[in-house]
Design a protein around this motif. Structure first.
Motif, mmCIF file in Angstrom:
data_model
loop_
_atom_site.group_PDB
_atom_site.id
_atom_site.type_symbol
_atom_site.label_atom_id
_atom_site.label_comp_id
_atom_site.label_asym_id
_atom_site.label_seq_id
_atom_site.Cartn_x
_atom_site.Cartn_y
_atom_site.Cartn_z
ATOM 1 N N SER A 46 8.372 3.233 69.252
ATOM 2 C CA SER A 46 8.279 4.481 68.937
ATOM 3 C C SER A 46 9.638 4.802 67.960
ATOM 4 C CB SER A 46 8.718 5.167 70.401
ATOM 5 O OG SER A 46 7.667 4.833 71.107
ATOM 6 N N GLN A 47 10.445 3.820 67.680
ATOM 7 C CA GLN A 47 11.656 3.904 67.011
ATOM 8 C C GLN A 47 11.132 4.426 65.465
ATOM 9 O OE1 GLN A 47 14.478 4.455 68.594
ATOM 10 N NE2 GLN A 47 13.640 3.785 70.489
ATOM 11 N N GLN A 54 14.045 -3.094 61.795
ATOM 12 C CA GLN A 54 14.705 -1.566 61.848
ATOM 13 C C GLN A 54 14.277 -0.937 62.994
ATOM 14 O OE1 GLN A 54 13.530 0.403 58.116
ATOM 15 N NE2 GLN A 54 15.018 -0.247 56.944
ATOM 16 N N LYS A 55 13.183 -0.998 63.476
ATOM 17 C CA LYS A 55 12.728 -0.539 64.848
ATOM 18 C C LYS A 55 13.729 -1.184 65.947
ATOM 19 C CE LYS A 55 8.039 1.408 63.538
ATOM 20 N NZ LYS A 55 6.996 1.565 63.664
ATOM 21 N N VAL A 56 13.579 -2.545 65.841
ATOM 22 C CA VAL A 56 14.472 -3.142 67.164
ATOM 23 C C VAL A 56 15.891 -2.790 67.014
ATOM 24 C CG1 VAL A 56 15.307 -5.482 67.697
ATOM 25 C CG2 VAL A 56 12.779 -5.348 67.012
ATOM 26 N N GLN A 58 17.233 0.000 66.294
ATOM 27 C CA GLN A 58 17.182 1.361 66.722
ATOM 28 C C GLN A 58 17.009 1.288 68.092
ATOM 29 O OE1 GLN A 58 18.166 4.047 64.979
ATOM 30 N NE2 GLN A 58 17.936 3.031 63.036
ATOM 31 N N ALA A 59 16.203 0.485 68.601
ATOM 32 C CA ALA A 59 15.788 0.412 70.021
ATOM 33 C C ALA A 59 17.068 -0.003 70.714
ATOM 34 C CB ALA A 59 14.487 -0.533 70.482
ATOM 35 N N ILE A 60 17.705 -1.174 70.002
ATOM 36 C CA ILE A 60 19.023 -1.513 70.824
ATOM 37 C C ILE A 60 19.951 -0.299 70.930
ATOM 38 C CG2 ILE A 60 21.130 -3.157 70.248
ATOM 39 C CD1 ILE A 60 19.117 -5.083 68.824
ATOM 40 N N LYS A 61 20.235 0.567 69.746
ATOM 41 C CA LYS A 61 20.997 1.355 70.024
ATOM 42 C C LYS A 61 20.697 2.575 70.859
ATOM 43 C CE LYS A 61 22.575 1.536 65.085
ATOM 44 N NZ LYS A 61 22.428 2.233 63.928
ATOM 45 N N ALA A 62 19.311 2.939 70.975
ATOM 46 C CA ALA A 62 18.864 3.887 71.940
ATOM 47 C C ALA A 62 19.126 3.144 73.431
ATOM 48 C CB ALA A 62 17.443 4.110 71.553
ATOM 49 N N SER A 63 18.648 2.045 73.582
ATOM 50 C CA SER A 63 18.765 1.427 75.030
ATOM 51 C C SER A 63 20.439 1.316 75.416
ATOM 52 C CB SER A 63 18.411 -0.046 75.203
ATOM 53 O OG SER A 63 18.978 -0.903 74.299
ATOM 54 N N LYS A 64 21.316 1.269 74.519
ATOM 55 C CA LYS A 64 22.556 1.286 74.951
ATOM 56 C C LYS A 64 22.915 2.562 75.150
ATOM 57 C CE LYS A 64 27.031 0.148 73.049
ATOM 58 N NZ LYS A 64 28.032 -0.668 71.795
ATOM 59 N N LEU A 65 22.764 3.618 74.511
ATOM 60 C CA LEU A 65 22.933 4.962 74.744
ATOM 61 C C LEU A 65 22.190 5.407 76.096
ATOM 62 C CD1 LEU A 65 22.674 6.766 71.348
ATOM 63 C CD2 LEU A 65 24.540 6.542 72.670
ATOM 64 N N GLU A 66 21.059 4.926 76.437
ATOM 65 C CA GLU A 66 20.545 5.323 77.743
ATOM 66 C C GLU A 66 21.161 4.602 78.808
ATOM 67 O OE1 GLU A 66 17.923 6.896 80.318
ATOM 68 O OE2 GLU A 66 18.075 7.398 78.345
ATOM 69 N N ALA A 67 21.815 3.489 78.771
ATOM 70 C CA ALA A 67 22.443 2.638 79.854
ATOM 71 C C ALA A 67 23.893 3.600 79.953
ATOM 72 C CB ALA A 67 22.932 1.305 79.159
ATOM 73 N N TYR A 68 24.551 4.091 78.990
ATOM 74 C CA TYR A 68 25.595 4.989 79.256
ATOM 75 C C TYR A 68 25.328 6.306 79.747
ATOM 76 C CZ TYR A 68 29.315 2.240 76.440
ATOM 77 O OH TYR A 68 30.119 1.445 76.337
#
Length: 147
Positions: A46-47, A54-56, A58-68
């Protein structure tokens, strides 16, 4: 003579009431510190991105923000707003919204990994001992001086 004696006694009493002692307050470290853990997940496909790499990322960044976000909710709680409208004693409209707001310092990434080909996860840890040490290293010690 009586007047001189009264002045001397008055000065002695006032002098005796003054104090030059200093009172110092120090924070005492807790014996046990709490630890908080949070995991954030993000879908890879979905990224936004031109290719899988590039999608991976973006997913790393998104998962980190979700964890925060999850960690912030544990520390500060959720703000819940709800509204319900009745029309002729029947629910006509109902809305519910939740938000999280807060500052997280001292959290560290424990693990970041793909759960599958479609989901990426990031795990965070917030150790209050590190937060306590961080705060004490930046905060000036306070003291109260009685003059």
């Amino acid at each position: 003579m009586f007047r001189l004696l009264t002045i001397i006694i008055s000065v002695a009493l006032v002098w005796g009431c003054t104090s030059s002692s200093q009172i110092k307050y120090y924070q005492e470290a807790p014996k046990k510190f709490a630890k908080f853990y949070a995991t954030g997940y993000a879908p890879i496909n979905s990224q936004m991105g031109d290719n899988k790499t590039q999608k991976v990322l973006q997913a790393i960044k998104a998962s980190k923000l979700e964890a925060y976000r999850e960690l912030t909710a544990q520390v500060h709680g959720h703000q819940i707003d709800s509204q319900t409208q009745l029309r002729e004693l029947m629910i006509a409209d109902s809305s519910l919204s939740a938000s999280v707001r807060g500052l997280i310092r001292g959290a560290k990434v424990v693990k970041s990994y793909p759960v599958s080909d479609e989901i990426y996860a990031t795990e965070l840890e917030l150790d209050y001992k590190n937060l306590y040490l961080l705060y004490n290293s930046t905060a000036m010690p306070r003291r109260v001086i009685n003059e």
